[in-house]
Write a protein that holds these residues in place. Structure first.
Motif: not given
Length: 353
Positions: A260-269
């Motif tokens: 989904e091209q999500i640029h976040a590091n943490s699992t919760l984010s």
């Protein structure tokens, strides 16, 4: 986690003092969750706690090297980067070290620079061992020249990983993907991230290789819904929280987030971004966030009613019926999540044919 403790970490002048502060922080934290699951804010504070520890170790190490006259007059800017659970800000009391150093530029380093970075990273790793984080058994460490790279070297390495598709290369990519700069020039990491995102857009079928890596951590449930526990050895009657619960969730969420091209590091984010982008509704996102927090609480050996002696082996056979029911519900939902991730990849690749 009290702000006072973080200030004490930031103001510490010795590694010995950081050893005491880490233990105090972990003990204080465990004492607050003896009979309940951790909250989102508490988990975020734990991430900050470990981040402050790493940053201060690096600062103290640089100060010591300067006093010893071992810092060259001229050296390239760098970023010290946490990988794996550290990069996702999901370290626990049982975590080991996973990190690398990315050095600015493409020009080869001279001998003095090479020796400085090698000595610098060695000192950091030794100090982190003293604080309580053992070395990574797979040698994913900045002390290893394969994980201490110039930007240009890392780009070439990424090109090779995307071209080869060998399972080891895919594993290395996944380790790198969760990178998070803890000290130094953040823009170096940002440039590498943008390079990774472009490579993923150019190589959609790389998603299938990431899915195959995810399948290596199967939820310990039979097709008939029976929990598969360890039958022999010191952990007889137990299941691994890390291998059977934590990694299936983390890998499934990461796989969908990459697609989904999500640029976040943490699992919760990543979960929150999936909700924000409409992939999941709010109830589904809240369910997975709470499930993740339950698993992380178990990784800290709590709540006490689950009788865990460490942050991994859950003595399922010896739990009361209520606790067994809670664990079985989590495992069934994780099995469904893995199936959802598999369907997602098949659908995503089908769209691209």
């Amino acid at each position: 986690m009290e702000e006072h403790l973080l200030r004490c970490i930031d103001e510490s002048q010795t590694i010995e003092n950081l050893i005491v502060l880490r233990q105090k922080g972990l003990d204080d934290y465990r004492s607050t969750i003896t009979d309940r699951w951790m909250s989102h804010s508490e988990f975020k504070q734990l991430g900050e706690f470990h981040r402050h520890l790493y940053k201060r170790v690096i600062e103290i190490t640089l100060q010591e090297l300067e006093i010893e006259g071992k810092i060259p007059k001229k050296f390239k800017p760098f970023s010290f980067v946490l990988l794996g659970s550290g990069g996702r800000e999901e370290l626990t009391s049982a975590s080991d070290q996973d990190h690398m150093m990315i050095i600015q530029g493409t020009d080869e380093m001279d001998e003095e620079e090479e020796l400085f970075y090698a000595h610098f990273t060695q000192r950091i790793a030794v100090s982190m061992v003293q604080i309580g984080l053992p070395l990574c058994e797979g040698n994913v460490l900045a002390t290893n020249r394969k994980w201490r790279l110039l930007e240009g070297e890392l780009r070439l390495q990424l090109d090779e990983w995307f071209y080869d598709h060998d399972w080891k290369q895919v594993r290395n990519f996944i380790i790198l993907y969760d990178m998070n700069s803890v000290y130094g020039d953040v823009e170096i990491v940002d440039r590498i991230r943008q390079y990774i995102y472009r490579k993923l857009e150019q190589s959609p079928f790389f998603l299938k290789r990431i899915f195959e890596n995810m399948k290596k951590n199967e939820v310990p449930l039979t097709p008939f819904g029976k929990i598969m526990i360890s039958m022999y050895g010191p952990h007889q009657g137990s299941i691994s929280v890390k291998q059977g619960m934590y990694l299936p969730l983390v890998k499934s969420i990461r796989l969908i987030s990459i697609g989904e091209q999500i640029h976040a590091n943490s699992t919760l984010s990543r979960i929150q971004h999936l909700v924000d982008q409409g992939f999941w509704d709010e109830n589904t996102g809240n369910y997975w966030s709470f499930t993740f927090l339950k698993i992380m609480t178990l990784r800290y050996g709590m709540p006490i009613r689950f009788a865990m002696k460490d942050g991994d082996h859950l003595p399922y056979s010896h739990l009361a019926a209520r606790e067994q029911g809670e664990i079985k519900e989590i495992l069934r939902s994780l099995k469904d999540l893995q199936k959802e991730a598999e369907s997602y990849v098949k659908h995503k690749l089908g769209e691209r044919r």
